[in-house]
Design an enzyme around this catalytic site. Structure first.
Site, PDB file in Angstrom:
ATOM      1  N   ARG A 142      20.156  -3.963  25.521  1.00 40.78           N
ATOM      2  CA  ARG A 142      21.059  -4.870  24.819  1.00 40.78           C
ATOM      3  C   ARG A 142      22.367  -4.131  24.585  1.00 40.78           C
ATOM      4  O   ARG A 142      22.701  -3.730  23.482  1.00 40.78           O
ATOM      5  CB  ARG A 142      20.467  -5.331  23.466  1.00 40.78           C
ATOM      6  CG  ARG A 142      19.169  -6.092  23.550  1.00 40.78           C
ATOM      7  CD  ARG A 142      19.278  -7.573  23.846  1.00 40.78           C
ATOM      8  NE  ARG A 142      19.633  -7.930  25.195  1.00 40.78           N
ATOM      9  CZ  ARG A 142      19.562  -9.183  25.666  1.00 40.78           C
ATOM     10  NH1 ARG A 142      19.131 -10.171  24.916  1.00 40.78           N
ATOM     11  NH2 ARG A 142      19.929  -9.457  26.893  1.00 40.78           N
TER      12      ARG A 142
ATOM     13  N   PHE B 276      21.989  -8.951  33.427  1.00 39.56           N
ATOM     14  CA  PHE B 276      20.926  -8.054  32.950  1.00 39.56           C
ATOM     15  C   PHE B 276      19.541  -8.457  33.457  1.00 39.56           C
ATOM     16  O   PHE B 276      18.653  -7.622  33.573  1.00 39.56           O
ATOM     17  CB  PHE B 276      20.918  -7.984  31.414  1.00 39.56           C
ATOM     18  CG  PHE B 276      20.707  -9.313  30.741  1.00 39.56           C
ATOM     19  CD1 PHE B 276      21.771 -10.163  30.504  1.00 39.56           C
ATOM     20  CD2 PHE B 276      19.444  -9.719  30.354  1.00 39.56           C
ATOM     21  CE1 PHE B 276      21.576 -11.397  29.898  1.00 39.56           C
ATOM     22  CE2 PHE B 276      19.231 -10.945  29.738  1.00 39.56           C
ATOM     23  CZ  PHE B 276      20.311 -11.789  29.529  1.00 39.56           C
TER      24      PHE B 276
ATOM     25  N   LYS C 253      10.214 -18.721  20.042  1.00 38.43           N
ATOM     26  CA  LYS C 253      10.232 -17.605  19.087  1.00 38.43           C
ATOM     27  C   LYS C 253       9.506 -18.036  17.806  1.00 38.43           C
ATOM     28  O   LYS C 253       8.278 -18.061  17.779  1.00 38.43           O
ATOM     29  CB  LYS C 253      11.673 -17.175  18.808  1.00 38.43           C
ATOM     30  CG  LYS C 253      12.302 -16.354  19.929  1.00 38.43           C
ATOM     31  CD  LYS C 253      12.778 -17.168  21.080  1.00 38.43           C
ATOM     32  CE  LYS C 253      13.712 -16.432  22.005  1.00 38.43           C
ATOM     33  NZ  LYS C 253      14.089 -17.230  23.173  1.00 38.43           N
TER      34      LYS C 253
ATOM     35  N   ASP D 262      22.098 -21.912  15.540  1.00 39.96           N
ATOM     36  CA  ASP D 262      21.069 -21.466  16.469  1.00 39.96           C
ATOM     37  C   ASP D 262      19.865 -21.130  15.595  1.00 39.96           C
ATOM     38  O   ASP D 262      19.812 -20.080  14.948  1.00 39.96           O
ATOM     39  CB  ASP D 262      21.548 -20.249  17.257  1.00 39.96           C
ATOM     40  CG  ASP D 262      20.518 -19.782  18.275  1.00 39.96           C
ATOM     41  OD1 ASP D 262      19.320 -20.075  18.076  1.00 39.96           O
ATOM     42  OD2 ASP D 262      20.893 -19.107  19.253  1.00 39.96           O
TER      43      ASP D 262
ATOM     44  N   PHE E 191      25.473 -14.461  21.799  1.00 36.42           N
ATOM     45  CA  PHE E 191      24.178 -14.282  22.438  1.00 36.42           C
ATOM     46  C   PHE E 191      24.362 -14.661  23.907  1.00 36.42           C
ATOM     47  O   PHE E 191      25.092 -15.590  24.229  1.00 36.42           O
ATOM     48  CB  PHE E 191      23.052 -15.092  21.790  1.00 36.42           C
ATOM     49  CG  PHE E 191      21.743 -14.763  22.443  1.00 36.42           C
ATOM     50  CD1 PHE E 191      21.158 -13.522  22.243  1.00 36.42           C
ATOM     51  CD2 PHE E 191      21.128 -15.643  23.329  1.00 36.42           C
ATOM     52  CE1 PHE E 191      19.994 -13.155  22.916  1.00 36.42           C
ATOM     53  CE2 PHE E 191      19.964 -15.287  24.001  1.00 36.42           C
ATOM     54  CZ  PHE E 191      19.390 -14.033  23.787  1.00 36.42           C
ATOM     55  N   THR E 192      23.657 -13.935  24.790  1.00 35.69           N
ATOM     56  CA  THR E 192      23.888 -14.047  26.228  1.00 35.69           C
ATOM     57  C   THR E 192      23.875 -15.497  26.727  1.00 35.69           C
ATOM     58  O   THR E 192      24.858 -15.981  27.294  1.00 35.69           O
ATOM     59  CB  THR E 192      22.820 -13.219  26.965  1.00 35.69           C
ATOM     60  OG1 THR E 192      21.534 -13.596  26.478  1.00 35.69           O
ATOM     61  CG2 THR E 192      23.032 -11.728  26.738  1.00 35.69           C
TER      62      THR E 192
ATOM     63  N   TYR F 115       4.783 -40.986  30.710  1.00 31.38           N
ATOM     64  CA  TYR F 115       6.163 -40.628  31.043  1.00 31.38           C
ATOM     65  C   TYR F 115       7.096 -40.908  29.863  1.00 31.38           C
ATOM     66  O   TYR F 115       7.981 -40.109  29.549  1.00 31.38           O
ATOM     67  CB  TYR F 115       6.654 -41.414  32.274  1.00 31.38           C
ATOM     68  CG  TYR F 115       7.995 -40.901  32.735  1.00 31.38           C
ATOM     69  CD1 TYR F 115       8.078 -39.858  33.650  1.00 31.38           C
ATOM     70  CD2 TYR F 115       9.180 -41.428  32.211  1.00 31.38           C
ATOM     71  CE1 TYR F 115       9.307 -39.339  34.031  1.00 31.38           C
ATOM     72  CE2 TYR F 115      10.407 -40.921  32.593  1.00 31.38           C
ATOM     73  CZ  TYR F 115      10.469 -39.878  33.504  1.00 31.38           C
ATOM     74  OH  TYR F 115      11.671 -39.360  33.879  1.00 31.38           O
TER      75      TYR F 115
HETATM   76  N1  PM9 Z   1      16.212 -15.136  23.628  1.00 33.66           N
HETATM   77  C1  PM9 Z   1      15.166 -13.031  23.875  1.00 33.66           C
HETATM   78  O1  PM9 Z   1      14.416 -12.286  24.494  1.00 33.66           O
HETATM   79  C2  PM9 Z   1      14.927 -14.700  25.735  1.00 33.66           C
HETATM   80  C3  PM9 Z   1      15.871 -14.658  26.850  1.00 33.66           C
HETATM   81  S1  PM9 Z   1      17.320 -13.679  26.785  1.00 33.66           S
HETATM   82  C4  PM9 Z   1      16.810 -12.143  27.128  1.00 33.66           C
HETATM   83  O2  PM9 Z   1      15.670 -12.711  22.777  1.00 33.66           O
HETATM   84  C5  PM9 Z   1      18.722 -16.995  20.814  1.00 33.66           C
HETATM   85  C6  PM9 Z   1      19.115 -16.381  19.532  1.00 33.66           C
HETATM   86  C7  PM9 Z   1      17.813 -16.380  21.647  1.00 33.66           C
HETATM   87  C8  PM9 Z   1      17.458 -17.001  22.898  1.00 33.66           C
HETATM   88  C9  PM9 Z   1      16.591 -16.371  23.807  1.00 33.66           C
HETATM   89  C10 PM9 Z   1      18.039 -18.249  23.202  1.00 33.66           C
HETATM   90  C11 PM9 Z   1      17.709 -18.944  24.477  1.00 33.66           C
HETATM   91  C12 PM9 Z   1      18.920 -18.810  22.337  1.00 33.66           C
HETATM   92  N2  PM9 Z   1      19.241 -18.182  21.176  1.00 33.66           N
HETATM   93  O3  PM9 Z   1      15.145 -18.243  26.153  1.00 33.66           O
HETATM   94  O4  PM9 Z   1      16.270 -20.360  26.721  1.00 33.66           O
HETATM   95  O5  PM9 Z   1      17.287 -15.220  21.284  1.00 33.66           O
HETATM   96  O6  PM9 Z   1      14.348 -20.399  25.190  1.00 33.66           O
HETATM   97  O7  PM9 Z   1      16.445 -19.466  24.412  1.00 33.66           O
HETATM   98  C13 PM9 Z   1      15.468 -14.332  24.392  1.00 33.66           C
HETATM   99  P1  PM9 Z   1      15.498 -19.624  25.710  1.00 33.66           P
END
Ligand code: PM9
Length: 465
Positions: free
Chosen positions: A390, A457, A266, A223, A132-133, A80
């Site tokens: 997008r 979306f 990523k 980011d 970014f979303t 843990y």
């Molecule tokens: N990005 C992408 O497909 C996954 C979910 S949104 C459709 O591009 C940036 C630049 C991203 C991102 C996620 C996140 C969030 C932060 N910054 O998906 O929570 O492209 O791990 O990261 C997506 P998490």
């Protein structure tokens, strides 16, 4: 006869790995494809994965791990508290990204949640290089308002500017002067810029942002989700960096910022994971305290020990020169093939995806009828290839007025998971998109029949107009 030698710069690349295990993928019959997308409300997020043949929905969490990473899973220390895998992760974030303090999180938005809560107070303005979303919604939920300070070229899909992710320093300085530094908790710098088409930020721009923010006493937070891809573009495009290693470029880039949040799903080649890293001890203390409320103890942040080990190892692999060259090379290959068929795409081709320009693809469909959402649905219906909208749907509504935002870019993203698909898959995907382009006059657009409140979306549903 003299010996012939090919120019090294013109040599083809090939993936620096060979396939050890495969996962079947099948293409459904045309009538089933039609049925499945209708049942999914014309939203590619609502399709079942097993009904998808080539999945270009996202590069997030969909990459293939190496045998080195899989071996690391067996070394998961699932205590843990104080898992040795956390310390490996911490050491690699410090070594490769250069920040002092590290908080693990279950994925990127876990880190976005923490950083927004720690830095932003109600009424603040957060300047950034295009929204970014998930990043913006956390900034808004913390009481902030996002302000776009990206260069104008970012909104022009045909501009060949090599660094369309750059911050417009004049826009940033105007905002700093107008609002005053007390209302600006940090500059939200993304590298590369996802919504602009995976476009990079130059090293010079990062340096200049740092200098400007130093004058106003405002931190710069990165980011870092695709910062390795950004570093590769700097190596390829920016004077003085051609001979430098991607790993060194990444370190230098991060050195102009005060901290970063990361979706390791990523660049870092894992299926789950993220982190927040900061140089400010006080802010780190707050984040380390908050993580136990929202994610888990500060040495696991919602992850299993084995996930942190895979992440630590993925960071090492992500900066290898032959890996990143093949990764971005495959995206470029897809982009060039589409260009060869006169399919309108965002130029230059980005780091993680090719973005189709739905405004030029479907000039007869007004933005209120969701041209990019229509195009993503059509591409699936054609060949079982999954992509993502997008455009106006992703942009959502203004929280103050409740009105739709109308973004300059109306795009469909074909994102490439890392180390997953072959060039033959790219050829099949290109043919499908070309076919849809050929029949473009038939498309009529969509009407939204269900709209969720947050990040619509992901779950919205549609009907054909
Ligand atoms: N990005 C992408 O497909 C996954 C979910 S949104 C459709 O591009 C940036 C630049 C991203 C991102 C996620 C996140 C969030 C932060 N910054 O998906 O929570 O492209 O791990 O990261 C997506 P998490």
């Amino acid at each position: 006869m003299s010996e012939r030698r090919r120019d090294p710069a013109k040599k083809s690349w090939a993936e620096p790995w060979k396939v050890k295990m495969v996962e079947p993928a099948r293409q459904l019959a045309p009538e089933l494809l039609r049925e499945r997308i209708r049942d999914a409300g014309y939203n590619t997020f609502l399709l079942r994965s097993e009904d998808v043949y080539i999945d270009l929905l996202t590069d997030s969490g969909a990459s293939a791990m190496s045998d080195y990473q899989w071996a690391g899973l067996m070394l998961g220390d699932e205590a843990y508290a104080g898992s040795r895998n956390f310390y490996h992760l911490e050491a690699n974030v410090q070594k490769f990204y250069g920040y002092t303090y590290v908080v693990p999180t279950h994925q990127g938005r876990g880190a976005e949640h923490l950083v927004s809560k720690v830095y932003i107070k109600k009424g603040d303005f957060v300047p950034g290089n295009m929204y970014f979303t998930t990043t913006r919604i956390h900034q808004e939920l913390a009481g902030g308002t996002f302000v776009d300070v990206i260069v104008d070229e970012a909104s022009d899909p045909q501009s060949l500017h090599p660094f369309k992710g750059n911050v417009d320093l004049q826009k940033l300085e105007d905002l700093l002067k107008k609002k005053g530094q007390n209302c600006i908790p940090y500059v939200s710098l993304a590298a590369t810029v996802n919504m602009a088409g995976g476009q990079p930020v130059s090293m010079q721009n990062a340096r200049e942002i740092r200098a400007l923010c130093d004058r106003y006493g405002v931190p710069v937070l990165l980011d870092a989700t695709r910062a390795v891809e950004n570093a590769y573009f700097i190596q390829q495009r920016e004077t003085g960096y051609g001979e430098k290693k991607v790993a060194d470029i990444l370190r230098e880039f991060c050195s102009y910022t005060d901290g970063a949040w990361m979706s390791a799903k990523k660049d870092s080649l894992v299926n789950i994971g993220g982190w927040l890293a900061l140089n400010d001890a006080e802010k780190f203390g707050e984040a380390q305290n908050l993580v136990v409320v929202y994610e888990g103890l500060h040495t696991y942040g919602g992850l299993a020990g084995r996930d942190m080990e895979a992440m630590a190892r993925g960071i090492e692999e992500s900066v290898e020169e032959d890996h990143i060259r093949a990764r971005v090379g495959q995206v470029e290959y897809l982009g060039q093939k589409l260009l060869g068929w006169d399919v309108p795409i965002v130029l230059p081709v980005g780091g993680h995806a090719v973005f189709l320009d739905a405004k030029r693809f479907y000039p007869h469909i007004p933005q209120e009828r969701f041209p990019a959402q229509t195009l993503a649905a059509e591409i699936y219906r054609e060949a079982g290839v999954r992509t993502m909208e997008r455009g106006i749907l992703s942009a959502g509504r203004d929280p103050q007025t409740g009105l739709n935002r109308f973004p300059g870019l109306e795009l469909v993203r074909a994102a490439l998971p890392r180390r997953v698909y072959t060039q033959a898959h790219m050829d099949v995907a290109t043919e499908a998109i070309e076919e849809v382009h050929w029949n473009r006059a038939r498309a009529r657009g969509l009407r939204m029949v269900y709209e969720p409140k947050y990040l619509r979306f992901f779950q919205a549903r549609f009907e054909p107009v």
